[in-house]
Design an enzyme around this catalytic site. Structure first.
Site, PDB file in Angstrom:
ATOM      1  CD  GLU A  26      87.978  11.925  26.158  1.00 54.84           C
ATOM      2  OE1 GLU A  26      88.697  12.936  26.280  1.00 54.84           O
ATOM      3  OE2 GLU A  26      88.146  11.076  25.276  1.00 54.84           O
TER       4      GLU A  26
ATOM      5  CD  GLU B 228      87.486   9.499  22.038  1.00 53.84           C
ATOM      6  OE1 GLU B 228      88.680   9.833  22.216  1.00 53.84           O
ATOM      7  OE2 GLU B 228      86.555  10.301  22.105  1.00 53.84           O
TER       8      GLU B 228
END
Ligand code: CA
Length: 505
Positions: A337, A430
């Site tokens: 991320e 995720e």
């Protein structure tokens, strides 16, 4: 059923499209016919209906609008502009909210018939396109709302155009493993991942206490099935946490799950070295709690910092080596991320991040000779892509809210089309809530795997063995795990004998 046949035929084409070792097919090798979208509706915002502060502007200062004006007032949560639209034919449509930003990037929610389907982005200061791609609309009437997320836009109109068909090449993975010395176990696993891609979804679940942990137990008790993929985190092996008493069994859990026939993925919430911690030590992976400057370290202006990061990598390499020694290949997703900027490795911009990612790849692959890693890149922005030679699989992390079961097709297609020059697998690395596999098949969002995050996304914190339905309701968990396109632990092949694909030999 029709859709399923289409997907199967895509997979067959992929299997037939065998490519010799080293000849990855580039996206530019297969030029496409230009697609001309058809406009099926234009709806002026000033004629739509409004909620909250949203209203038609009376003092029209901006030029370039269509109709009789535009609307503003996206300031508070739930401020919205609602379009009532009529669609003649079932199909996929791009929704273009022609608008301007009042300054910099602005993201806002798109809600169709009460369901939040995604966000649209605008940064321009003159009226420009702001598009959510590939929304499935049935023939008939629909309510399309633009709802304040960041707000601060002027909205001129909604244009609805037919979507470009998906290029089926996105399902035909042509990229082999980056590491030419990948172990046979790794090649077997990767061959399987390539074989099922575009047809099946691997079920995955993060569970920091291993396969006997609460998240796995709850899924087993609700569905009778076990996820195919166990998600783990190297976080507690990081030196600045070990110094504070952390310890971890994650490596043992991984070995154990692999021995039970499962697949393992690892992320690493890399706690910054103690020297740089400015808040609680256990939050040291968040940029807000460190003063580490990755750009300085990667530019040679902080040699001590560089040495500390190398020592951290060495500590994690010990665990990766244990896994390699035990014959366990892993889906390895470091520096995740990054483009979000909330973790320190993403807080100094893409150049410093890419240098660190490549350094990590080189050090683990070439210096340590770790041949059990399948590299999952999770930078989530094309500017942060380190290069095809360092990425095996593309991962996207998506937390769309509570009980949002849509396929996130726009994100899938963006990841499939806009990062790599080759066709690589795209995973939902995720997620909070689960997606509905039927919608994913319909939308062509063939995420090769998902991996739900642990804790509140599955279990109620207060009660160890109580399912939380806050993000995904029990009926949907059952529906997903029982779906014929979803692979669970019991359906995985024997990886010790699985056939290695020709192009990986
Ligand atoms: Ca207008």
């Amino acid at each position: 059923m029709k859709k399923e046949k289409e997907i199967l035929s895509i997979g067959l084409a992929a299997m037939l499209g065998v490519c010799a070792a080293g000849c990855a097919i580039s996206k530019t090798d297969t030029p496409k016919e230009p697609f001309v979208p058809e406009t099926v509706g234009v709806y002026e915002a000033e004629d739509a209906s409004f909620t909250g502060n949203v209203a038609a502007v009376t003092d029209l200062k901006l030029a370039g609008y269509s109709g009789t004006g535009y609307v503003e007032g996206f300031q508070d949560d739930s401020d919205a502009c609602t379009f009532s639209v009529s669609i003649a034919e079932d199909g996929f449509y791009d929704l273009n909210f022609v608008s301007t930003s009042m300054g910099g990037d602005k993201y806002n929610y798109v809600v169709v018939d009460g369901e939040q389907l995604g966000t649209v982005w605008i940064a321009e200061s003159s009226f420009s396109d702001s598009v959510l791609n590939r929304v499935y609309l049935t023939a008939g009437d629909h309510e399309i709302r633009l709802v304040k997320y960041w707000g601060w836009i002027s909205l001129d109109r909604l244009e609805i155009v037919t979507s470009e068909p998906i290029d089926e090449a996105v399902y035909q993975v042509t990229a082999g493993l980056c590491n030419p010395n990948a172990s046979d176990e790794t090649k077997r696993l990767y061959s399987y991942l390539m074989d099922i891609y575009g047809k099946k979804f691997l079920s995955g679940q993060y569970c920091d206490t291993g396969q006997r942990g609460k998240e796995f137990q709850l899924i087993q008790s609700v569905t009778g099935k076990t996820p195919a993929v166990l998600g783990l985190d190297f976080i507690e092996y990081t030196p600045s946490r070990v110094e504070n008493g952390s310890n971890s069994m994650a490596t043992e859990f991984a070995i154990n799950f692999w021995e039970q026939g499962g697949i393992v993925t690892f992320c690493w919430h890399w706690n910054a070295p103690s020297k740089y911690l400015t808040g609680p030590w256990y939050s040291g992976f968040y940029n807000d709690y460190t003063n580490i400057d990755l750009a300085k370290i990667m530019n040679g202006q902080d040699q001590e910092g560089y040495d500390l990061l190398m020592a951290d990598i060495d500590a994690i390499a010990v665990q990766l080596q244990r896994l390699e020694d035990a014959g366990v290949p892993i889906l390895w997703r470091p520096l995740h991320e990054a483009s979000g900027g909330w973790f320190w490795w993403g807080a100094s911009g893409p150049e410093a991040y890419k240098k660190l990612y490549i350094l990590l790849y080189e050090r683990l692959t070439n210096e340590y000779g770790l041949d059990n890693l399948i590299w999952v890149w999770n930078g989530q922005d094309a500017d942060w892509y380190p290069g095809d030679e360092y990425v095996d699989i593309i991962g996207e992390d998506i937390y769309p809210g509570e009980r949002v079961y849509t396929s996130q097709a726009a994100s899938y297609l963006n990841a499939a089309n806009n990062y790599s020059t080759e066709y690589k697998m795209v995973y939902l690395s995720e997620n909070g809530c689960l997606f509905d596999p039927d919608l994913a098949v319909r939308d062509g969002a063939m995420w090769g795997m998902w991996c739900t995050w642990g804790g509140e996304f599955v279990a109620k914190d207060s009660a160890f063995n109580t399912l939380s339905e806050q993000y995904t309701e029990e009926f949907m968990i059952k529906q997903v795990y029982e779906h014929e396109a979803v692979i669970t632990l019991d359906e995985l092949p024997d990886f010790s004998t699985y056939k290695i694909r020709k192009e990986l030999k």
